[in-house]
Enzyme design. Structure first.
Site, mmCIF file in Angstrom:
data_model
loop_
_atom_site.group_PDB
_atom_site.id
_atom_site.type_symbol
_atom_site.label_atom_id
_atom_site.label_comp_id
_atom_site.label_asym_id
_atom_site.label_seq_id
_atom_site.Cartn_x
_atom_site.Cartn_y
_atom_site.Cartn_z
ATOM 1 N N GLY A 391 0.823 -1.199 0.000
ATOM 2 C CA GLY A 391 0.000 0.000 0.000
ATOM 3 C C GLY A 391 0.856 1.248 0.000
ATOM 4 N N PRO A 393 2.524 4.956 1.205
ATOM 5 C CG PRO A 393 4.402 6.194 0.609
ATOM 6 C CD PRO A 393 3.100 5.699 0.071
ATOM 7 N N GLY A 396 0.058 2.573 7.688
ATOM 8 C CA GLY A 396 0.182 1.740 8.878
ATOM 9 C C GLY A 396 0.651 0.329 8.633
ATOM 10 C CE LYS A 397 3.493 -0.143 3.210
ATOM 11 N NZ LYS A 397 3.177 1.304 3.263
ATOM 12 C CB THR A 398 6.036 -0.411 9.558
ATOM 13 O OG1 THR A 398 6.521 -0.273 8.218
ATOM 14 C CG2 THR A 398 7.161 -0.905 10.443
ATOM 15 C CB SER A 714 -6.953 3.172 -15.786
ATOM 16 O OG SER A 714 -6.069 4.231 -15.522
ATOM 17 C CE LYS A 757 -7.391 4.293 -11.341
ATOM 18 N NZ LYS A 757 -7.559 3.386 -12.485
#
Length: 829
Positions: A391, A393, A396-398, A714, A757
């Site tokens: 995802g 930056p 909240g991935k880390t 797209s 989008k």
């Protein structure tokens, strides 16, 4: 009495396969449950043989079903009335029991939950209801079916004081046993204290006592509850006495260990004295290392390798450079947690609360984590999956990795891979080199002192490749669940088991990850947050964090939702909340400055206060425009910081049919324009466009903001609509945007980044969005309240967008194409 955390689940867990809930807290046991159920009991029941346990009424247990007959029985029962008969085997070694191998007294059970395991087995959670007796086994295929009768339970009267005293004594003895045993959690005592039903208490203790199968079966067969309670009390007293004896033995052994520890300290002091005197003590060092090695839980192979290195050290001069190299190596072997694991926390409800507390939204990710915990609870030896959070930056991935470690009760570590190029960072250096070190994986395992930690491999998409090796290739063995059981580090030169480690990788994009490495990970997309989600995150997490960081309280400053929305719209442009956190910190610092200088200020933040702290608005959200022009269509684009809108502009001029594309477009986007024009030429009659216009007109397609590179398929449907609008000189409907890939067959294909989008379209004031029909599933993943004011048009064919987006009315003062085309043709003739 042998209790563990799984046994406590008998009290706190029950399932419901009707509404697909995971668990419902606490079971209520009805004293008259058997009589009530007995009236409706079927005369014939499918019989499920149990090999290693005896089920008592009221008790909930998980069982793993692997026999073909049993699997078929469970599937049919779960699809039907969910009621089965459960009996234990007389001989647990019998693989395929016949009717003569089964006890005739068992328990009617209800299936609460059925889970399919990856190995083909089925795990079933069942609850005992009441006892029955098999009068006759009437079928053995496809599974055993028996003719049964209800076995009544004789309970003492409530006024029977002797029975009340017996139950009270049992409860006290059970609590004392729990207190005496260090391996039984305190939750067990709370659970037993909360049991009010004497019948359930007797059944609970009968089920959880450390007894052999025949003894448990004999307890189940006792009809008189008072007699059964007497037998259970005798067994409890025996268990209590065994625990007392074990504790006495443990105390004696502890004294011996303390003596050995004292001798070790004396040896260490002796070594120090000898060093001060200038003596050489390699033998003492080697002996101390050998003693430490005896306490390790490693395999014989590892132990032999360790002793071999010690033998080499013993023969070596301590002043030799190789001596210190060997010392570092054997100390690494001793520091590594061979077969040492932290205890997993199997409290699913607690884990859910931790995830909800630490992170807002992200429902799919939380659900996946809870599923992993649930399966790990039912099947403790499962291989840890390799999760990859992808995802933009700041989403909240880390931090999710740290929350997962907290929920699991495991150690946590993070390895930053961004910019790492040297393969030895992962695999380690060979010991022949000066300054050799083990790889980051082994170093991390050594640091956390656990063989089953949660390790976050941060920024796995940013690893590099050069002459020192390929980090992605080195990670293949680490992240392959089938290979990492024997991970080989060049420095350690021994296989280390990484199969219990829960690896979590994070990435901003999948395009730069090696396909072979990508195949070994389970990809979990974390898309950007909506405006509403950002407001909630700011209220619950960011604002309290910044208030605490700046030493002020919520009484000193109040930031309302409208101000948070103003901050998000005018001062941030991101999918995550990292920049928002910085903007909130700046506003809070302004209030802190006024408080420190004892100046008067607005405790309720206003837009003017925000402008004083942050300056004028940095971003103006792009709004829809171009409704008075033909050939101008709003498209939707995905960027690394979230979604955005873009405009496709088409202009026609007299010429010879030349197509010009401007706006810093990539090859894929140029191909989309060519496909759209080719399709319009092939179907001009259907679109009511004069075919002569293509030979007499030059076409110019432009995408504004030419300094920004743009590419991707797209924008295909947007270019098609822009061309049709220009050729027909018809306007586009107001507040409409679109995205989708097109083909020469006229199909509209799905594209990615739909959530980002749609959020961009909503910020821009768009009310109608055109998407491929196959993107409908992406809309279903977004909370309805976030998109309640948007209208979605799902199309499968390119012609459908003409009816949806283009107005039949001609643009005022527009060039009459048919007229000048007719004039141009006449002049040329």
């Amino acid at each position: 009495m042998a209790l563990n955390i799984n046994d406590i689940s008998h009290l706190s867990l029950s399932g419901s396969s009707d509404d697909e809930q995971d668990f419902i807290p606490i079971i209520t046991f009805d004293e008259n449950d058997e009589e009530k159920s007995g009236q409706k009991m079927p005369e014939e029941l499918p019989i499920l043989p149990l090999r290693n346990t005896v089920l008592f009424p009221g008790i909930v247990i998980p069982i793993t079903v692997g026999r073909d007959k049993s699997i078929r029985l469970i599937k049919e029962a779960n699809a039907g009335n969910k009621t089965i008969g459960v009996v234990s085997q007389k001989d647990v070694s019998v693989e395929d029991p016949e009717k003569e191998d089964l006890n005739t007294i068992g328990t009617v059970a209800r299936i609460l939950k059925m889970l399919r395991m990856p190995d083909g087995n089925i795990t079933v959670i069942i609850q005992g209801k009441y006892r029955f007796q098999v009068d006759e086994f009437i079928k053995t295929e496809p599974y055993i079916v028996g003719k049964v009768s209800y076995r009544k339970e004789n309970r003492p009267r409530k006024t029977d004081r002797e029975f009340q005293a017996l139950i009270s004594t049992m409860k006290d003895m059970a609590l004392e046993t729990i207190q005496l045993s260090p391996n039984i959690p305190s939750e067990a005592a709370i659970a037993i204290k909360n049991i009010e039903s004497p019948t359930f208490l007797v059944n609970f203790l009968s089920s959880n006592l450390q007894l052999d199968m025949p003894t448990k079966q004999s307890l189940l067969e006792i009809d008189n509850l008072k007699d059964r309670a007497n037998d259970v009390l005798k067994l409890l007293i025996k268990e209590f006495q065994m625990l007392e004896l074990k504790n006495e033995i443990h105390s004696k052994v502890k004294v011996d260990i303390d003596k050995q520890q004292r001798e070790f300290y004396l040896h260490q002091q002796l070594k120090t004295i000898q060093e001060e005197l200038g003596g050489n003590t390699p033998d003492l060092e080697v002996q101390a290392l050998r003693e430490r090695g005896k306490a390790k839980k490693w395999s014989k192979e590892i132990g032999d390798a360790f002793n071999k290195e010690l033998d080499r050290m013993q023969r070596m001069n301590s002043m030799s450079p190789d001596y210190s190299v060997l010392m570092n190596y054997v100390e690494l072997m001793l520091d590594l947690p061979w077969n040492e694991f932290s205890n997993d926390s199997f409290d699913i409800n607690k884990a859910e609360k931790i995830l909800e507390k630490d992170h807002f939204g992200l429902e799919k990710i939380k659900q996946r984590i809870l599923e992993y915990l649930s399966v790990l609870k039912l099947k403790s030896d499962m291989k840890a999956p390799i999760l990859c959070f992808v995802g933009p930056p700041g989403v909240g991935k880390t931090s999710l990795g740290k929350s997962i470690a907290t929920a699991l009760g495991r150690k946590y570590a993070r390895i930053a891979l961004g910019g790492v190029r040297d393969e030895s960072t992962i695999r380690g250096h060979r010991r022949t080199y000066i300054g050799a070190l083990p790889g980051r994986i082994i170093q991390t395992i050594k640091k956390v002192k656990s063989s089953n930690p949660v390790i976050v491999l941060d920024e796995i998409d940013k690893v590099g490749v050069d002459f020192r090796g390929d980090i992605s290739s080195a990670l293949l063995e680490v992240l392959d669940p089938e290979q990492n059981k024997t991970f080989y580090d060049h420095y350690l030169e021994l296989d280390y088991d990484l199969s219990k480690v829960l690896f979590i990788a994070t990435a901003n994009s999948l395009s730069t990850i090696q396909p072979a490495l990508l195949d070994r990970m389970e990809i979990i997309d974390i898309s950007g947050y909506t405006l509403e989600e950002k407001v909630q995150i700011a209220k619950k997490f960011l604002v309290p964090k910044q208030l605490e960081a700046h030493g002020i309280t919520s009484k000193d400053i109040k930031i309302k939702d409208a101000i948070l929305e103003f901050l998000i719209d005018s001062y941030t442009r991101e999918s995550g909340v990292r920049t928002l956190d910085k903007r909130i910190a700046a506003v809070v610092r302004g209030a802190a400055k006024n408080i420190a200088q004892e100046k008067e200020y607005n405790k309720t933040v206003t837009p003017d206060d925000v402008r004083k702290s942050l300056g004028t608005a940095r971003y103006e959200q792009e709004k829809y425009h171009g409704k008075s022009y033909s050939g101008v269509v709003t498209g939707l684009a995905w960027t690394s910081v979230g979604g955005d809108i873009l405009y496709i502009e088409t202009s026609l001029s007299r010429g010879k049919g030349r197509l010009t594309l401007t706006g810093n477009l990539g090859d894929v986007m140029k191909e989309s324009a060519s496909i759209a024009l080719a399709y319009i030429k092939a179907h001009c009659d259907y679109l009511k466009i004069d075919s002569r216009i293509f030979e007499k007109t030059d076409i110019h397609i432009h995408v504004p903001e030419g300094a920004t590179p743009k590419d991707g398929p797209s924008a295909g449907i947007t270019m098609f609509t822009s061309l049709v609008s220009a050729f027909k000189q018809n306007k586009i409907k107001q507040n409409i945007a679109m995205t989708g890939e097109i083909t020469l067959r006229g199909k509209v294909l799905p594209v990615g980044g739909i959530k980002e989008k749609i959020l961009a379209a909503k910020r821009a004031g768009i009310t109608d969005i055109v998407l491929s029909y196959k993107n409908k599933k992406d809309i279903d993943d977004i909370k309805k309240e976030y998109i309640s004011d948007l209208n979605f048009h799902f199309i499968d064919d390119m012609f459908e967008v003409v009816d949806i987006a283009i107005i039949n009315e001609k643009v005022k003062n527009a060039l009459p194409i048919e007229a000048w085309l007719e004039e141009k043709t006449t002049n040329s003739n």
